[in-house]
Design a protein around this motif. Structure first.
Motif: not given
Length: 320
Positions: A211-234
């Motif tokens: 979370g904090p690193q995403l908000d700071a623009g330090q990481v890029r999300l490639l997948a979520a390992t579950g079945s629920e979407k990541i809030v704000g990143h459909p």
């Protein structure tokens, strides 16, 4: 507490009444003593935040001194065993997450039984587990990183917050499905894995600590390992959407040793209910990227036990 009544002298009746009153007062003043919440992960990750938001609410809003104690090790098994071994008086409880309760007992010897060693108090949040890279990584998608792993056996280095945990198993199963050979790097917690990622020591990390690193623009999300979407990143695909063998979120809650009284369970259930309608919990969800949920002790017990059993079947089927 209902007083026993005897047809005896007035003095004896008065004595019994005093004992009954004292017992009732004791039952109504839980916690009465400081409470420790054991976190079986290293400090600095989402487990830290998830336990601390409850402990701080208990201390600051209820006036009951509640602290957080980090006891990482053995893929979160060490601290979880200490929760099981605690006295069932409510002075030591702990943080539940899927890894040490649902996966690790199927893969290594542990000093507890998820079916019998715990009182499942309440669950109050789920946090997506993300597979992510540095923001300046050449990898733009899950498919790209899988292709690299297939074409360059052993060169893709990745880590998780817990060895043999849910994130580890789900990702390992996905790479096996693609016949990709990778190098897994173990860490004691998600914060350590992120530090290694940002330092260029690994190419990817899989955890709920982004979370904090995403908000700071330090990481890029490639997948979520579950079945629920990541809030704000459909746009980020889930493992369920990708048809991976194992798809699971990080669910967090409070647990204690087997035999906790109803007074202890009721205290924390009531507190969590109040916490979830507070500004403090809203701020926590914003940082953790978590989703609000509430399972009382009965539902939590059923879900935790079924998760343990079902994950055992999946692990066996996958041959992990």
């Amino acid at each position: 507490m209902q007083r026993r009544r005897f047809l005896v002298s007035a003095a004896a009746f008065a004595s019994a009444s005093l004992v009954g009153t004292a017992s009732s007062a004791k039952a109504q003043t839980y916690p009465g003593r400081p409470v420790t919440v054991i976190v079986p992960f290293a400090a600095g990750g989402v487990g830290d935040l998830t336990a601390r938001v409850v402990a701080d609410f208990s201390s600051n809003k209820r006036g009951n001194a509640t602290g957080v104690d980090f006891r990482p090790g053995a893929g979160a098994v060490l601290g979880t065993a200490q929760i099981a071994e605690a006295k069932p008086d409510g002075t030591m409880i702990g943080l539940y997450s899927v890894s040490p309760f649902g996966t690790a007992p199927h893969l290594q010897k542990v000093a507890y039984d998820p079916l019998t060693s715990f009182t499942y108090i309440a669950a109050y949040v789920y946090v997506p587990i993300a597979f992510y890279v540095k923001a300046d990584s050449k990898f733009q998608s899950w498919d790209e990183i899988v292709k690299f792993a297939v074409d360059h056996p052993g060169q893709l280095r990745w880590g998780t917050a817990a060895v043999r945990g849910a994130a580890h198993l789900a990702t390992e199963a996905a790479f096996r499905k693609a016949k990709a050979q990778t190098t897994f790097v173990p860490f004691k917690g998600g914060a350590e894995a992120i530090t290694a990622l940002l330092g260029g020591h690994i190419e990817a990390s899989v955890s709920s600590d982004f979370g904090p690193q995403l908000d700071a623009g330090q990481v890029r999300l490639l997948a979520a390992t579950g079945s629920e979407k990541i809030v704000g990143h459909p746009q980020v695909p889930t493992f369920a959407e990708l048809g991976q063998p194992l798809a699971i979120e990080a669910t967090y809650g409070l647990v204690g040793p087997a035999g906790l009284s109803s007074e202890v369970v009721d205290y924390w259930n009531t507190l969590i209910g109040d916490l979830q309608s507070s500004p403090e919990f809203d701020a926590y969800l914003k940082i953790s990227k978590g989703g609000r949920l509430y399972w009382d002790s009965t539902e939590f017990t059923e879900r935790a036990r079924s998760t343990y059993v079902n994950l055992g079947k999946t692990i066996k089927e996958l041959g992990i």
